[in-house]
Design a protein around this motif. Structure first.
Motif, mmCIF file in Angstrom:
data_model
loop_
_atom_site.group_PDB
_atom_site.id
_atom_site.type_symbol
_atom_site.label_atom_id
_atom_site.label_comp_id
_atom_site.label_asym_id
_atom_site.label_seq_id
_atom_site.Cartn_x
_atom_site.Cartn_y
_atom_site.Cartn_z
ATOM 1 N N ASN A 27 28.158 41.489 17.699
ATOM 2 C CA ASN A 27 27.124 42.521 17.721
ATOM 3 C C ASN A 27 25.843 42.045 18.398
ATOM 4 O O ASN A 27 25.016 42.859 18.784
ATOM 5 C CB ASN A 27 26.807 42.986 16.301
ATOM 6 C CG ASN A 27 27.938 43.801 15.717
ATOM 7 O OD1 ASN A 27 28.714 44.390 16.441
ATOM 8 N ND2 ASN A 27 28.030 43.823 14.402
ATOM 9 N N LYS A 28 25.667 40.723 18.534
ATOM 10 C CA LYS A 28 24.449 40.189 19.138
ATOM 11 C C LYS A 28 24.664 39.510 20.476
ATOM 12 O O LYS A 28 23.755 39.488 21.299
ATOM 13 C CB LYS A 28 23.811 39.164 18.190
ATOM 14 C CG LYS A 28 23.201 39.755 16.951
ATOM 15 C CD LYS A 28 22.678 38.655 16.071
ATOM 16 C CE LYS A 28 21.178 38.624 16.162
ATOM 17 N NZ LYS A 28 20.592 37.624 15.267
ATOM 18 N N SER A 48 25.677 34.282 26.098
ATOM 19 C CA SER A 48 24.307 34.781 26.086
ATOM 20 C C SER A 48 23.489 34.104 25.001
ATOM 21 O O SER A 48 22.308 34.393 24.848
ATOM 22 C CB SER A 48 24.300 36.304 25.904
ATOM 23 O OG SER A 48 24.943 36.654 24.703
ATOM 24 N N GLU A 58 17.362 41.047 29.395
ATOM 25 C CA GLU A 58 16.640 41.986 28.539
ATOM 26 C C GLU A 58 17.307 42.075 27.182
ATOM 27 O O GLU A 58 16.659 42.059 26.153
ATOM 28 C CB GLU A 58 16.591 43.362 29.193
ATOM 29 C CG GLU A 58 15.756 43.411 30.446
ATOM 30 C CD GLU A 58 15.729 44.783 31.056
ATOM 31 O OE1 GLU A 58 16.036 45.768 30.354
ATOM 32 O OE2 GLU A 58 15.400 44.869 32.251
ATOM 33 N N SER A 59 18.639 42.199 27.182
ATOM 34 C CA SER A 59 19.419 42.257 25.949
ATOM 35 C C SER A 59 20.561 41.260 26.069
ATOM 36 O O SER A 59 21.071 41.013 27.159
ATOM 37 C CB SER A 59 19.975 43.669 25.736
ATOM 38 O OG SER A 59 20.824 43.685 24.618
ATOM 39 N N THR A 60 20.960 40.684 24.946
ATOM 40 C CA THR A 60 22.031 39.683 24.972
ATOM 41 C C THR A 60 23.382 40.274 24.619
ATOM 42 O O THR A 60 24.354 39.539 24.493
ATOM 43 C CB THR A 60 21.723 38.547 23.981
ATOM 44 O OG1 THR A 60 21.573 39.103 22.662
ATOM 45 C CG2 THR A 60 20.478 37.800 24.383
ATOM 46 N N ARG A 61 23.478 41.598 24.497
ATOM 47 C CA ARG A 61 24.744 42.170 24.048
ATOM 48 C C ARG A 61 25.244 43.362 24.859
ATOM 49 O O ARG A 61 26.290 43.911 24.551
ATOM 50 C CB ARG A 61 24.629 42.583 22.592
ATOM 51 C CG ARG A 61 23.586 43.653 22.365
ATOM 52 C CD ARG A 61 23.472 43.983 20.923
ATOM 53 N NE ARG A 61 22.494 45.052 20.734
ATOM 54 C CZ ARG A 61 22.177 45.536 19.572
ATOM 55 N NH1 ARG A 61 22.763 45.081 18.495
ATOM 56 N NH2 ARG A 61 21.302 46.489 19.477
ATOM 57 N N ASP A 62 24.537 43.784 25.890
ATOM 58 C CA ASP A 62 24.949 44.982 26.614
ATOM 59 C C ASP A 62 25.814 44.645 27.828
ATOM 60 O O ASP A 62 26.193 43.496 28.047
ATOM 61 C CB ASP A 62 23.726 45.813 27.025
ATOM 62 C CG ASP A 62 22.785 45.048 27.940
ATOM 63 O OD1 ASP A 62 22.988 43.832 28.107
ATOM 64 O OD2 ASP A 62 21.858 45.670 28.483
ATOM 65 N N VAL A 63 26.144 45.657 28.606
ATOM 66 C CA VAL A 63 27.032 45.488 29.753
ATOM 67 C C VAL A 63 26.381 44.621 30.833
ATOM 68 O O VAL A 63 27.062 43.822 31.484
ATOM 69 C CB VAL A 63 27.432 46.877 30.321
ATOM 70 C CG1 VAL A 63 28.278 46.728 31.560
ATOM 71 C CG2 VAL A 63 28.179 47.673 29.271
ATOM 72 N N ALA A 64 25.072 44.744 31.006
ATOM 73 C CA ALA A 64 24.384 43.918 31.997
ATOM 74 C C ALA A 64 24.450 42.437 31.619
ATOM 75 O O ALA A 64 24.629 41.570 32.487
ATOM 76 C CB ALA A 64 22.929 44.362 32.127
ATOM 77 N N GLY A 97 34.009 48.848 30.003
ATOM 78 C CA GLY A 97 32.743 48.422 29.438
ATOM 79 C C GLY A 97 32.442 46.958 29.689
ATOM 80 O O GLY A 97 32.440 46.478 30.823
ATOM 81 N N LYS A 98 32.168 46.208 28.607
ATOM 82 C CA LYS A 98 31.793 44.801 28.720
ATOM 83 C C LYS A 98 32.927 43.957 29.280
ATOM 84 O O LYS A 98 32.695 43.043 30.072
ATOM 85 C CB LYS A 98 31.381 44.259 27.356
ATOM 86 C CG LYS A 98 30.151 44.895 26.781
ATOM 87 C CD LYS A 98 29.885 44.334 25.406
ATOM 88 C CE LYS A 98 28.863 45.151 24.674
ATOM 89 N NZ LYS A 98 28.679 44.698 23.301
#
Length: 114
Positions: A27-28, A48, A58-64, A97-98
């Motif tokens: 989740n993170k 990440s 920016e975020s450690t859990r999204d697709v980017a 997705g990821k």
């Protein structure tokens, strides 16, 4: 009279794909590693959670973040002279997705996937 030894089949390790890409998504965080199957050691990994990577995300859990992890993992594989990797997906992982972001960015880095 000498009896010749029986012909044995080749060891299973000859038929295994030597390097396997494995991914884990919590989740993170997003993490991916390439395992050398015959020796069961990690050849290269990226996550990440690494302190050097966190400020640039920016975020450690999204697709980017997953795409960035795949790109870094691909660069590390090429640095260690590993040109090709097999993909191992868990039962619940679909190419979406990821998972798709990691695989596509590893492929874009120049590593062949099979």
């Amino acid at each position: 009279m000498v009896i010749p030894p029986p012909v044995r089949p080749a060891p299973v390790t000859k038929f295994l794909k030597p390097y396997v890409l494995r991914m884990h998504f919590s989740n993170k965080y997003v993490s991916a590693q390439v395992v050398h199957t015959p020796t069961a050691t990690v050849a290269a990994s990226a996550s990440s959670q690494e302190k050097l990577l966190r400020p640039s995300m920016e975020s450690t859990r999204d697709v980017a973040a997953a795409a960035k992890i795949g790109k870094i993992l691909g660069e590390r594989l090429l640095f260690r002279n590993i040109p090709a990797v097999a993909i191992f997906l868990k039962r619940e992982q679909k190419y979406h997705g990821k998972v798709k972001a990691v695989i596509d960015s590893v492929r874009d880095a120049g590593v062949k996937l099979f």
